[in-house]
Design a protein around this motif. Structure first.
Motif, mmCIF file in Angstrom:
data_model
loop_
_atom_site.group_PDB
_atom_site.id
_atom_site.type_symbol
_atom_site.label_atom_id
_atom_site.label_comp_id
_atom_site.label_asym_id
_atom_site.label_seq_id
_atom_site.Cartn_x
_atom_site.Cartn_y
_atom_site.Cartn_z
ATOM 1 N N TRP A 31 0.811 -1.214 0.000
ATOM 2 C CA TRP A 31 0.000 0.000 0.000
ATOM 3 C C TRP A 31 0.852 1.275 0.000
ATOM 4 C CZ3 TRP A 31 -5.224 0.279 -0.546
ATOM 5 C CH2 TRP A 31 -5.926 -0.924 -0.438
ATOM 6 N N ALA A 32 2.166 1.122 -0.082
ATOM 7 C CA ALA A 32 3.051 2.288 0.033
ATOM 8 C C ALA A 32 2.791 3.337 -1.040
ATOM 9 C CB ALA A 32 4.510 1.838 -0.011
ATOM 10 N N SER A 33 2.514 2.905 -2.259
ATOM 11 C CA SER A 33 2.312 3.862 -3.358
ATOM 12 C C SER A 33 0.992 4.616 -3.244
ATOM 13 C CB SER A 33 2.367 3.135 -4.704
ATOM 14 O OG SER A 33 1.315 2.176 -4.785
ATOM 15 N N GLN A 34 0.074 4.115 -2.388
ATOM 16 C CA GLN A 34 -1.238 4.745 -2.256
ATOM 17 C C GLN A 34 -1.405 5.510 -0.948
ATOM 18 O OE1 GLN A 34 -2.934 0.688 -3.992
ATOM 19 N NE2 GLN A 34 -4.610 2.051 -3.441
ATOM 20 N N ARG A 35 -0.342 5.630 -0.183
ATOM 21 C CA ARG A 35 -0.443 6.351 1.085
ATOM 22 C C ARG A 35 -0.790 7.818 0.859
ATOM 23 N NH1 ARG A 35 5.086 4.234 3.984
ATOM 24 N NH2 ARG A 35 4.485 2.029 4.133
ATOM 25 N N GLN A 55 -3.026 0.517 9.664
ATOM 26 C CA GLN A 55 -2.487 1.516 8.744
ATOM 27 C C GLN A 55 -3.592 2.390 8.155
ATOM 28 O OE1 GLN A 55 -0.876 -0.114 4.976
ATOM 29 N NE2 GLN A 55 -1.934 -2.038 5.486
ATOM 30 N N PHE A 56 -4.780 1.824 8.004
ATOM 31 C CA PHE A 56 -5.881 2.585 7.407
ATOM 32 C C PHE A 56 -6.504 3.538 8.426
ATOM 33 C CE2 PHE A 56 -5.857 -1.646 5.233
ATOM 34 C CZ PHE A 56 -5.197 -1.198 4.086
ATOM 35 N N TYR A 57 -6.674 3.064 9.658
ATOM 36 C CA TYR A 57 -7.192 3.957 10.697
ATOM 37 C C TYR A 57 -6.191 5.070 11.007
ATOM 38 C CZ TYR A 57 -10.397 0.042 11.299
ATOM 39 O OH TYR A 57 -11.322 -0.950 11.082
ATOM 40 N N ALA A 58 -4.899 4.754 10.931
ATOM 41 C CA ALA A 58 -3.875 5.764 11.178
ATOM 42 C C ALA A 58 -3.946 6.874 10.131
ATOM 43 C CB ALA A 58 -2.492 5.119 11.175
ATOM 44 N N GLN A 59 -4.249 6.518 8.884
ATOM 45 C CA GLN A 59 -4.351 7.537 7.843
ATOM 46 C C GLN A 59 -5.642 8.344 7.970
ATOM 47 O OE1 GLN A 59 -2.336 6.423 3.885
ATOM 48 N NE2 GLN A 59 -2.727 4.431 4.856
ATOM 49 N N LEU A 60 -6.673 7.740 8.545
ATOM 50 C CA LEU A 60 -7.865 8.518 8.903
ATOM 51 C C LEU A 60 -7.517 9.552 9.965
ATOM 52 C CD1 LEU A 60 -10.865 6.009 9.076
ATOM 53 C CD2 LEU A 60 -10.883 8.240 7.943
ATOM 54 N N ALA A 61 -6.570 9.224 10.834
ATOM 55 C CA ALA A 61 -6.139 10.186 11.847
ATOM 56 C C ALA A 61 -5.404 11.359 11.206
ATOM 57 C CB ALA A 61 -5.234 9.498 12.881
ATOM 58 N N VAL A 62 -4.703 11.084 10.134
ATOM 59 C CA VAL A 62 -3.989 12.146 9.420
ATOM 60 C C VAL A 62 -4.974 13.042 8.673
ATOM 61 C CG1 VAL A 62 -2.351 12.610 7.548
ATOM 62 C CG2 VAL A 62 -1.883 10.795 9.210
ATOM 63 N N GLN A 63 -5.994 12.434 8.072
ATOM 64 C CA GLN A 63 -6.993 13.180 7.297
ATOM 65 C C GLN A 63 -8.381 12.589 7.585
ATOM 66 O OE1 GLN A 63 -9.006 15.365 6.026
ATOM 67 N NE2 GLN A 63 -7.380 16.063 4.627
ATOM 68 N N PRO A 64 -9.105 13.111 8.564
ATOM 69 C CA PRO A 64 -10.415 12.537 8.908
ATOM 70 C C PRO A 64 -11.561 12.977 8.009
ATOM 71 C CG PRO A 64 -9.845 14.305 10.436
ATOM 72 C CD PRO A 64 -8.668 14.137 9.525
ATOM 73 N N ASN A 65 -11.270 13.785 6.983
ATOM 74 C CA ASN A 65 -12.306 14.158 6.015
ATOM 75 C C ASN A 65 -12.532 12.982 5.079
ATOM 76 O OD1 ASN A 65 -13.988 15.191 4.076
ATOM 77 N ND2 ASN A 65 -12.576 16.771 3.358
ATOM 78 N N VAL A 66 -13.618 12.234 5.301
ATOM 79 C CA VAL A 66 -13.824 10.978 4.578
ATOM 80 C C VAL A 66 -14.126 11.193 3.102
ATOM 81 C CG1 VAL A 66 -14.573 9.793 6.667
ATOM 82 C CG2 VAL A 66 -16.286 10.898 5.206
ATOM 83 N N ASN A 67 -14.418 12.428 2.690
ATOM 84 C CA ASN A 67 -14.658 12.730 1.274
ATOM 85 C C ASN A 67 -13.378 13.062 0.518
ATOM 86 O OD1 ASN A 67 -17.492 12.387 0.929
ATOM 87 N ND2 ASN A 67 -17.859 14.288 2.055
ATOM 88 N N ALA A 99 0.426 15.901 10.492
ATOM 89 C CA ALA A 99 0.410 14.515 10.004
ATOM 90 C C ALA A 99 1.229 13.584 10.894
ATOM 91 C CB ALA A 99 0.925 14.467 8.566
ATOM 92 N N GLN A 100 2.459 13.969 11.189
ATOM 93 C CA GLN A 100 3.324 13.098 11.989
ATOM 94 C C GLN A 100 2.808 12.958 13.412
ATOM 95 O OE1 GLN A 100 7.435 14.400 12.564
ATOM 96 N NE2 GLN A 100 8.111 12.276 12.434
ATOM 97 N N ALA A 101 2.389 14.074 14.014
ATOM 98 C CA ALA A 101 1.879 14.035 15.380
ATOM 99 C C ALA A 101 0.602 13.204 15.466
ATOM 100 C CB ALA A 101 1.616 15.447 15.886
ATOM 101 N N SER A 102 -0.260 13.316 14.470
ATOM 102 C CA SER A 102 -1.501 12.540 14.463
ATOM 103 C C SER A 102 -1.211 11.051 14.325
ATOM 104 C CB SER A 102 -2.409 13.000 13.316
ATOM 105 O OG SER A 102 -2.769 14.360 13.472
ATOM 106 N N LEU A 103 -0.257 10.733 13.476
ATOM 107 C CA LEU A 103 0.132 9.339 13.263
ATOM 108 C C LEU A 103 0.689 8.735 14.543
ATOM 109 C CD1 LEU A 103 0.116 7.646 10.602
ATOM 110 C CD2 LEU A 103 2.577 8.074 10.481
ATOM 111 N N TYR A 104 1.578 9.458 15.205
ATOM 112 C CA TYR A 104 2.195 8.962 16.433
ATOM 113 C C TYR A 104 1.182 8.888 17.568
ATOM 114 C CZ TYR A 104 6.853 9.531 14.324
ATOM 115 O OH TYR A 104 7.959 9.416 13.519
ATOM 116 N N THR A 105 0.279 9.865 17.615
ATOM 117 C CA THR A 105 -0.745 9.859 18.664
ATOM 118 C C THR A 105 -1.673 8.665 18.509
ATOM 119 O OG1 THR A 105 -0.695 12.273 18.825
ATOM 120 C CG2 THR A 105 -2.633 11.163 19.716
ATOM 121 N N TYR A 106 -2.068 8.391 17.268
ATOM 122 C CA TYR A 106 -2.956 7.252 17.046
ATOM 123 C C TYR A 106 -2.303 5.956 17.519
ATOM 124 C CZ TYR A 106 -5.920 3.753 15.024
ATOM 125 O OH TYR A 106 -6.736 2.663 14.894
ATOM 126 N N ALA A 107 -1.004 5.820 17.286
ATOM 127 C CA ALA A 107 -0.301 4.601 17.688
ATOM 128 C C ALA A 107 -0.344 4.388 19.195
ATOM 129 C CB ALA A 107 1.147 4.653 17.207
#
Length: 357
Positions: A31-35, A55-67, A99-107
């Motif tokens: 999924w690296a090319s689609q991150r 990995q998918f929930y973590a990216q929702l944390a980076v961008q929670p706008n589902v549209n 982005a980085q802070a959201s990713l780390y926080t979700y973890a």
């Protein structure tokens, strides 16, 4: 205390100076090319092949706008993953939108939930006694609980909210119970099954409280189905007992062929243990005890899980995590306590094993 140190240490061992705790989110190479483009400059620990759901929930944390089109491309099933928006949204807000802070926080959120639940459960089961300590360990070190921490998933935080709902109902704090179940529904949609906790006098009030918990979550799921690509995740369910039977047959076949891989050895023992937990709670379906009311819908859910879920039986253990807590809390502390506890919680061994780095 040893168990707390163990879990904290296992999480700490996954820390990397460059990638932080992103190894918990199991980003996969496939999924690296689609991150999300916002993650291109963020150091991320990556595993081979497809990785896992975190990995998918973590990216929702980076961008929670589902549209967001970039987010939809990054998710394997946008409508399905977006149902569980609350945990990623919390990480996004705590991370200040970075982005980085959201990713780390979700973890870290699952670890925080585990620590809070450990404290709450210690008080609930009177863990200062040998039997209470055993119940505490059986739940907090269960495969479902530890895998949720290890893979940054939604199961443990949702269970924490449902445990909170039971305690609130018992204390006659109905508003808190509604808030816990409603929040749990946005963490993991199956949490709304706990609405049977509401059984006050007055039929209309009962259904009103249940509607407050279910309708907002249902509305969110319907909106996602109409506006966001993806399927419903219906492959997770099948005719009663069919998924379990197929799983047990596969385990027996593999073990009979000499394949003692933990997937099959513990898959057999763990699935049978969950079946015992389910049967124990189902036999008490008439009892008004709130722990029975919590465990009952998940005891039923267990039998409808498909072979797709059981293909990694730890997913079944996570889906039925509230059942595990309810079963162990209800277990009579009599002469049969220890054999019942051990036989129904053998997956603890696998949970601890999988938690090792």
């Amino acid at each position: 205390m040893t168990a707390v140190v163990f879990v904290l240490a296992m999480v700490a061992l996954r820390w990397n100076h460059d990638t932080g705790l992103t190894s918990l989110e199991q980003f996969g190479e496939d999924w690296a090319s689609q991150r999300m483009p916002a993650l291109k400059e963020v150091p991320i620990s990556t595993v081979k092949e497809g990785g896992y759901d975190g990995q998918f929930y973590a990216q929702l944390a980076v961008q929670p706008n589902v549209n967001n089109p970039e987010l939809q491309l990054a998710l394997d099933n946008p409508a399905y993953r977006s149902r569980r928006i609350l945990l990623p949204l919390t990480a996004h807000l705590l991370g200040g939108g970075n982005a980085q802070a959201s990713l780390y926080t979700y973890a870290l959120l699952n670890l925080v939930a585990w620590v809070v639940l450990a404290w709450v459960w210690w008080r609930e089961v009177r863990a200062s006694t040998p039997q209470g300590a055993a119940v505490w360990l059986a739940c907090l070190l269960s495969l479902g609980a530890l895998d949720s921490v290890r893979l940054s998933l939604t199961d443990l935080p949702a269970t924490l909210l449902l445990v909170g709902a039971v305690l609130a109902v018992r204390a006659s704090r109905t508003g808190v119970a509604v808030a816990c179940i409603l929040a749990g529904g946005f963490v993991r949609e199956t949490s709304v099954l706990a609405v049977d906790l509401f059984n006050p006098e007055g039929k209309w009030r009962t259904w009103g409280l249940r509607a407050l918990c279910v309708l907002p979550v249902l509305g969110w799921c319907v909106w996602l189905r109409l506006n966001v690509p993806g399927d419903t995740g219906a492959q997770a369910f099948d005719w009663p007992g069919l998924g379990l039977a197929q799983h047990l047959r596969l385990c027996v076949q593999e073990l009979g062929a000499g394949n003692f891989d933990s997937r099959y050895l513990f898959g057999l023992l763990g699935a049978l243990g969950l079946a015992c937990q389910s049967a124990f709670v189902l036999l008490r379906w008439r009892e008004p005890d709130p722990w029975v009311r919590l465990g009952l819908p998940f005891a039923v859910l267990f039998w409808f899980l498909s072979a797709y879920v059981f293909s990694g039986y730890w997913a079944a253990a996570r889906a039925c995590l509230p059942l595990t807590f309810a079963f162990n809390r209800l277990l009579p502390r009599d002469g049969k306590f220890w054999p019942r506890l051990v036989l129904a919680n053998l997956s603890v061994l696998h949970g601890v094993w999988r938690m090792l780095p």
